[in-house]
Write a protein that holds these residues in place. Structure first.
Motif, PDB file in Angstrom:
ATOM      1  N   ASP A 167       0.859  -1.150  -0.045  1.00  0.00           N
ATOM      2  CA  ASP A 167       0.026  -0.028   0.140  1.00  0.00           C
ATOM      3  C   ASP A 167       0.837   1.428   0.095  1.00  0.00           C
ATOM      4  O   ASP A 167       1.557   1.682   0.911  1.00  0.00           O
ATOM      5  CB  ASP A 167      -0.897  -0.171   1.290  1.00  0.00           C
ATOM      6  N   HIS A 168       0.792   2.047  -0.972  1.00  0.00           N
ATOM      7  CA  HIS A 168       1.762   2.945  -1.348  1.00  0.00           C
ATOM      8  C   HIS A 168       1.566   4.085  -0.259  1.00  0.00           C
ATOM      9  O   HIS A 168       2.758   4.682   0.125  1.00  0.00           O
ATOM     10  CB  HIS A 168       1.698   3.722  -2.619  1.00  0.00           C
ATOM     11  N   ALA A 169       0.512   4.137   0.230  1.00  0.00           N
ATOM     12  CA  ALA A 169       0.289   5.315   1.301  1.00  0.00           C
ATOM     13  C   ALA A 169       0.955   4.902   2.678  1.00  0.00           C
ATOM     14  O   ALA A 169       1.371   5.748   3.401  1.00  0.00           O
ATOM     15  CB  ALA A 169      -1.176   5.586   1.545  1.00  0.00           C
ATOM     16  N   LEU A 170       1.289   3.673   2.810  1.00  0.00           N
ATOM     17  CA  LEU A 170       2.127   3.091   3.923  1.00  0.00           C
ATOM     18  C   LEU A 170       3.402   2.868   3.881  1.00  0.00           C
ATOM     19  O   LEU A 170       4.156   2.283   4.681  1.00  0.00           O
ATOM     20  CB  LEU A 170       1.274   1.817   4.487  1.00  0.00           C
ATOM     21  N   LEU A 171       4.116   3.227   2.841  1.00  0.00           N
ATOM     22  CA  LEU A 171       5.584   2.840   2.574  1.00  0.00           C
ATOM     23  C   LEU A 171       6.432   3.699   3.491  1.00  0.00           C
ATOM     24  O   LEU A 171       7.365   3.103   3.877  1.00  0.00           O
ATOM     25  CB  LEU A 171       5.870   3.765   1.024  1.00  0.00           C
TER      26      LEU A 171
END
Length: 261
Positions: A167-171
């Motif tokens: 999930d790119h928001a959680l990188l």
């Protein structure tokens, strides 16, 4: 750090709590602290770890009132903790594992709404106390902790994924897995063997386009009303009994009043 802080105390329009809100402590006189560290290191026994000099200096400077107070609130980290437990039958059970969607919601809140500088997810695996003669119990506890971490690692590595992909928001979120083996006869701080895996490093929050000034000002007000700490580390809790923030191992006014009756 503040444990289990209810976010409504900082931002009225946000519900829920953050497991740990952490920030740095600074010294009134950094030069005096540096001098104390060198003095402690000189007096350490041979082969002592260098960190002991720093720890001893921190404790002594804190006792003497050398911590700057209130502390800075411009570098804050959030830690969300999820727990699992391995019982004496060897079964791994989630105590506070949380659904993936709910975990993601908490982490994104910490990144986007609270605008924290860094955010970390910590998965803790606790264990039924190991027994045995001499060092056998310690070896068994360590082996069990390692085995639990190995068994859960495939699941844990999916924690920050969405539909099988990152999930790119959680990188930016750091992710630690900590399996703590326990030995009968005491708590894990003195009778335990653990293993730690860093599944991802915490990165500076790139989504924070501007700081959350309301949160920072309210937190500064709360800390300003507390006495300057004389201990290190300094751990507070948001007490559900007296509805006050006080030392994690300190007196609760409600509990004190009950004892006086």
């Amino acid at each position: 750090m503040i444990l289990e802080l209810r976010l409504g105390k900082l931002l009225p329009d946000i519900s829920g709590e953050i497991d740990i809100l952490a920030g740095p402590l600074r010294w009134l006189d950094p030069a005096a602290f540096a001098h104390a560290v060198e003095s402690e290191r000189i007096n350490l026994p041979l082969n002592s770890h260098p960190s002991w000099g720093v720890r001893l200096a921190m404790s002594k400077i804190a006792i003497s009132g050398g911590i700057a107070w209130p502390p800075p609130v411009d570098d804050l980290g959030g830690i969300e903790v999820k727990r699992a437990y391995r019982n004496k039958n060897g079964e791994l059970r989630a105590k506070k594992g949380g659904k993936v969607r709910e975990v993601h919601k908490q982490l994104k809140r910490d990144l986007f709404d609270l605008c924290l500088d860094r955010v970390v997810l910590v998965d803790i695996i606790a264990h039924y106390p190991a027994t045995g003669a001499g060092s056998d119990a310690w070896l068994a506890a360590g082996e069990l902790a390692f085995d639990s971490l190995r068994a859960m690692e495939p699941v844990l590595r999916e924690r920050l994924n969405k539909n099988g992909a990152p999930d790119h928001a959680l990188l930016p979120v750091g992710h630690l897995a900590w399996a703590i083996g326990s030995v009968e006869g005491g708590d894990e701080t003195i009778r335990g063997a653990s293993t730690l895996a860093v599944l991802s490093d915490a990165k500076a929050n790139p989504f924070r386009k501007q700081r959350n000034r309301v949160l920072e000002e309210r937190l500064r007000q709360i800390l300003s009303n507390l006495a300057r700490p004389s201990t290190w580390p300094f751990i507070l809790k948001d007490c559900r009994s007296c509805d006050q923030i006080h030392l994690a191992d300190g007196p609760c006014m409600i509990a004190q009043n009950r004892r006086l009756r």
